[in-house]
Design an enzyme around this catalytic site. Sequence first.
Site, PDB file in Angstrom:
ATOM      1  N   GLY A 103       0.819  -1.209   0.000  1.00 33.11           N
ATOM      2  CA  GLY A 103       0.000   0.000   0.000  1.00 33.11           C
ATOM      3  C   GLY A 103       0.853   1.260   0.000  1.00 33.11           C
ATOM      4  N   SER A 104       0.355   2.299   0.643  1.00 32.97           N
ATOM      5  CA  SER A 104       0.996   3.615   0.554  1.00 32.97           C
ATOM      6  C   SER A 104       2.328   3.714   1.280  1.00 32.97           C
ATOM      7  CB  SER A 104       0.041   4.691   1.074  1.00 32.97           C
ATOM      8  OG  SER A 104      -1.068   4.825   0.205  1.00 32.97           O
TER       9      SER A 104
END
Length: 485
Positions: free
Chosen positions: A220-221
């Site tokens: 993810g981020s």
Amino acid sequence: MNGTLKRAAVACLLMFGLLMANVTYLGAVKGDSLRHDNRNVRSFYERYAVDRGWITADNGKVTLAKTVDSGDPTYRFERRYPQGKAFAHAVGYFAPESATGIEGAEGKYLDGSHPDLVVRRAIDLITNKPAKGASVDLTLNVDAQQIAYKDLANTGKRGAVVALDPRTGAILTMVSVPSYDPDPLAVANKDNVNKAYAKLEKDPNHPLLDRAIDLTYAPGSTFKTITSAAFLSDDSSRSAETEVDAPDSKTFKDSNTPLVNYHGESCGGRATLLEALTISCNTPFGIIGVGLGYDKLKDQAEKFGIGKKLAIPLSVAGSSIGKDEGETALAQTSIGQRSNQMTPMQMAMVAAGIANKGTVMTPYLVNKIMGPDGSEVTSTDPEEFSEAVDPEVASQLTKMMVNVVRSGTGTAAQLPGITVAGKTGTAETSPGQASHAWFISFAPADNPRVAVAVFVESGSAGNDASGGGVAAPIARDVMQAVLKK
């Protein structure tokens, strides 16, 4: 000599030759397989005739695995694990026919068969004492390990927590949930052990898997820190204040499917790199990744250790950003999606590398080996694993990550009086399933002593779905425990 005697002599010689050939075959060719054959009762008894060395932490002050004298001459020494589930994956277990974790990786030291212990082995043989192994002291911070396990278990989710000393690479915590009680797997009774193991094997949550190092997940981020590192390293004039495009959506030339920000949020069309990371916009980093190209992004990832073999000494599953599949795929890879797969250990190394002014240290779990007489046999010297970024780029990344915790998606990781740097991550999974929650961090930001990666499987649910709601508080508690000590 008459013919009958000659024939008898030749027959005896042939039989003797065949007998010697069979002995040679069994000893030289089949010896190893016979020693390890499950039906070899002698080998089974020998495993429990050794006064196996202890596994400890905190310079020998805390016992993680010990040997007890059962009083039974057939199965004299048995293993016990006083710290239980919190340390199970790192320590492992010593079973009748196998060993895992440190019990397996450092088995030759623990059972006294390592070449470094040959003198001690000879003394035991001459004095007719039971063979005694060396003790293995681990780098784990006991308080932080227990807190990490408790916090993660309380989420009711599967996951992992890894904490490193960014200055040395020493592993301070390595927790996987769900876990298991290693004691039932270490008794000197094959039937009971097999039943206990079969029960764990059938558990749909797979508690025997070490999620910190055995499995990979979309980061993810949190991967935006690597994309940012590549962007800053590509042009020395760039900084955290460099403005980048931040549209509400972006379509690339090889697909009609647009890249959008999480939950359709707007990042204003233009933003500084610092602002984009603070509120975790997707489109700027997708555009940055495509602008850099696959090769540059992959090269930067490799500088953090991604794609390289690693043993701590337990083997760590390989992380990867996936193959070059075109612009849209690259944009998704740049925000930690698509085929991008990381272990929690790898993401802890990313945080630690940024914290250590761009230098990634090799993670290690063994602090030192102590002989049966208490003398030090060997100890681990910290080693550089790779140079991920230069100190100036690391400084800019730190500035951005500090802002994430100060006023962005990672405020739940704040510590009183201590500046924390961090990055949240929300990795989307299958439709209808909650996203994975991530958080990577280090503290104190100006003189880092601990770097953490927290992964909670399908943990992004409820009001805070950014990864900061469930993962960041765990990282905060682990950092606080390390810094207190």
